[in-house]
Design a protein around this motif. Structure first.
Motif, PDB file in Angstrom:
ATOM      1  N   VAL A   2      23.659  57.999  -7.717  1.00 30.20           N
ATOM      2  CA  VAL A   2      24.895  57.759  -7.289  1.00 30.20           C
ATOM      3  C   VAL A   2      26.165  57.578  -8.279  1.00 30.20           C
ATOM      4  CG1 VAL A   2      26.374  56.089  -5.578  1.00 30.20           C
ATOM      5  CG2 VAL A   2      23.818  56.620  -5.130  1.00 30.20           C
ATOM      6  N   ALA A   3      25.890  56.954  -9.515  1.00 27.46           N
ATOM      7  CA  ALA A   3      26.827  57.080 -10.614  1.00 27.46           C
ATOM      8  C   ALA A   3      27.097  58.473 -10.940  1.00 27.46           C
ATOM      9  CB  ALA A   3      26.226  56.131 -11.841  1.00 27.46           C
ATOM     10  N   LYS A  37      27.002  61.001  -9.397  1.00 26.04           N
ATOM     11  CA  LYS A  37      27.699  61.844  -8.235  1.00 26.04           C
ATOM     12  C   LYS A  37      29.279  61.303  -8.126  1.00 26.04           C
ATOM     13  CE  LYS A  37      24.944  64.886  -6.544  1.00 26.04           C
ATOM     14  NZ  LYS A  37      25.404  66.351  -6.359  1.00 26.04           N
ATOM     15  N   PHE A  38      29.565  60.160  -8.688  1.00 20.01           N
ATOM     16  CA  PHE A  38      30.645  59.746  -8.465  1.00 20.01           C
ATOM     17  C   PHE A  38      31.466  59.994  -9.868  1.00 20.01           C
ATOM     18  CE2 PHE A  38      29.791  57.059  -5.179  1.00 20.01           C
ATOM     19  CZ  PHE A  38      30.795  57.294  -3.966  1.00 20.01           C
ATOM     20  N   ASP A  86      29.905  59.572 -13.237  1.00 22.23           N
ATOM     21  CA  ASP A  86      29.730  59.084 -14.620  1.00 22.23           C
ATOM     22  C   ASP A  86      28.344  59.655 -14.944  1.00 22.23           C
ATOM     23  OD1 ASP A  86      28.914  57.283 -16.595  1.00 22.23           O
ATOM     24  OD2 ASP A  86      28.518  55.672 -15.292  1.00 22.23           O
ATOM     25  N   ARG A 115      31.930  52.318 -15.567  1.00 18.78           N
ATOM     26  CA  ARG A 115      32.915  52.427 -14.405  1.00 18.78           C
ATOM     27  C   ARG A 115      34.398  53.300 -14.761  1.00 18.78           C
ATOM     28  NH1 ARG A 115      29.449  48.563 -13.341  1.00 18.78           N
ATOM     29  NH2 ARG A 115      29.036  48.014 -11.257  1.00 18.78           N
ATOM     30  N   PHE A 163      34.951  56.507 -12.859  1.00 20.31           N
ATOM     31  CA  PHE A 163      34.924  56.447 -11.342  1.00 20.31           C
ATOM     32  C   PHE A 163      36.534  56.422 -11.017  1.00 20.31           C
ATOM     33  CE2 PHE A 163      30.957  53.505 -11.372  1.00 20.31           C
ATOM     34  CZ  PHE A 163      30.598  54.735 -11.364  1.00 20.31           C
ATOM     35  N   LYS A 164      36.839  57.399 -10.165  1.00 20.15           N
ATOM     36  CA  LYS A 164      38.321  57.507  -9.722  1.00 20.15           C
ATOM     37  C   LYS A 164      38.670  56.242  -8.972  1.00 20.15           C
ATOM     38  CE  LYS A 164      38.212  62.725  -9.501  1.00 20.15           C
ATOM     39  NZ  LYS A 164      38.533  63.965  -8.724  1.00 20.15           N
ATOM     40  N   ASN A 165      37.686  55.650  -8.158  1.00 22.52           N
ATOM     41  CA  ASN A 165      37.812  54.301  -7.358  1.00 22.52           C
ATOM     42  C   ASN A 165      36.728  53.422  -7.882  1.00 22.52           C
ATOM     43  OD1 ASN A 165      38.013  52.320  -5.770  1.00 22.52           O
ATOM     44  ND2 ASN A 165      38.775  53.598  -3.962  1.00 22.52           N
ATOM     45  N   ALA A 172      33.136  52.942  -5.872  1.00 17.73           N
ATOM     46  CA  ALA A 172      32.038  53.506  -6.628  1.00 17.73           C
ATOM     47  C   ALA A 172      31.012  52.440  -7.083  1.00 17.73           C
ATOM     48  CB  ALA A 172      32.431  54.527  -7.579  1.00 17.73           C
ATOM     49  N   VAL A 229      27.077  52.317  -5.873  1.00 17.25           N
ATOM     50  CA  VAL A 229      26.221  52.507  -7.407  1.00 17.25           C
ATOM     51  C   VAL A 229      25.401  51.198  -7.255  1.00 17.25           C
ATOM     52  CG1 VAL A 229      25.784  52.639  -9.765  1.00 17.25           C
ATOM     53  CG2 VAL A 229      27.548  54.018  -8.564  1.00 17.25           C
TER      54      VAL A 229
END
Length: 218
Positions: free
Chosen positions: A33-34, A36-37, A39, A79, A82-84, A88, A92
């Motif tokens: 998940v990290a 995909k966002f 990182d 972090r 991350f855009k948000n 995010a 995560v």
């Protein structure tokens, strides 16, 4: 020897296999998940993998077998990629516990089919024993990791949801939170604080699984 273990000798093979799967999927979920966002930290450190060797902490796994609680190697998350960061960060953090909930449900589906086909004998008893342990441990890890104490995922979720001013104060007292958490887990206080959560939570989710499966599978 059993008096030094949190589980019986008969359960131990089931526990070890279940923990290897549960810890590996839990940490992989955080890393995936990290990534995909945006990182790449976990991927760059070889943590975006389903290899247990990348995720298991030998001491943390051993402690769980002996004392009933332990940990895997935490996935590194930056972090700033991350855009948000707040959204995010929450996703995560919650990905790990949710992966254990999904695993427990998958185990419940298999267990339910074993019951429907009335599996008996040595092979059937072995499978029932394994999936009972698998379901219970994954539910335990799901609930355990949502406790609001550092360094657990539940604390990280609250930290990301909190306003910046509150988050700054949480960071200041984080070390005390770890101490309080250890006291609650290691001392007899666990039977008043931690155990009731598991004793109520695990049957609650087992009941939900049973309701879903009995409705979907005729």
């Amino acid at each position: 020897m059993e008096q030094f273990l949190a589980f019986s000798i008969e359960q131990l093979p089931f526990v070890i296999v279940s923990l290897v799967i549960a810890f590996t999927i839990h940490e992989f979920a955080h890393a995936y998940v990290a990534y995909k966002f945006g990182d790449p930290t976990a991927k760059n450190q070889g943590r975006l993998t389903l290899s247990p060797l990348a995720h298991l902490d030998p001491f943390g796994t051993l402690l769980l077998i002996i004392a009933g609680f332990g940990w895997a190697r935490p996935v590194p998350v930056n972090r700033y990629f991350f855009k948000n960061p707040r959204l995010a960060g929450v996703l995560v953090s919650i990905a790990g516990p949710l992966s254990n909930l999904v695993l427990s449900f998958i185990g419940a589906v298999i267990w339910y089919f074993l019951m429907r086909f009335n599996m008996q004998g040595v092979g059937g008893d072995f499978l029932f024993g394994f999936f009972n342990t698998f379901i219970t441990l994954n539910l335990l890890l799901f609930l355990f990791n949502l406790l609001p104490f550092p360094p657990l995922d539940g604390y990280r979720i609250i930290e990301d949801l909190a306003p910046p001013s509150v988050r700054a104060k949480m960071t200041q007292y984080e070390s005390w939170g770890i101490f309080i958490f250890l006291v609650l887990v290691i001392t007899p206080l666990d039977q008043y604080v931690i155990d009731p959560i598991f004793n109520s939570g695990i049957p609650f989710f087992m009941g939900i699984f049973d309701s879903i499966l009995s409705t979907l599978i005729l």
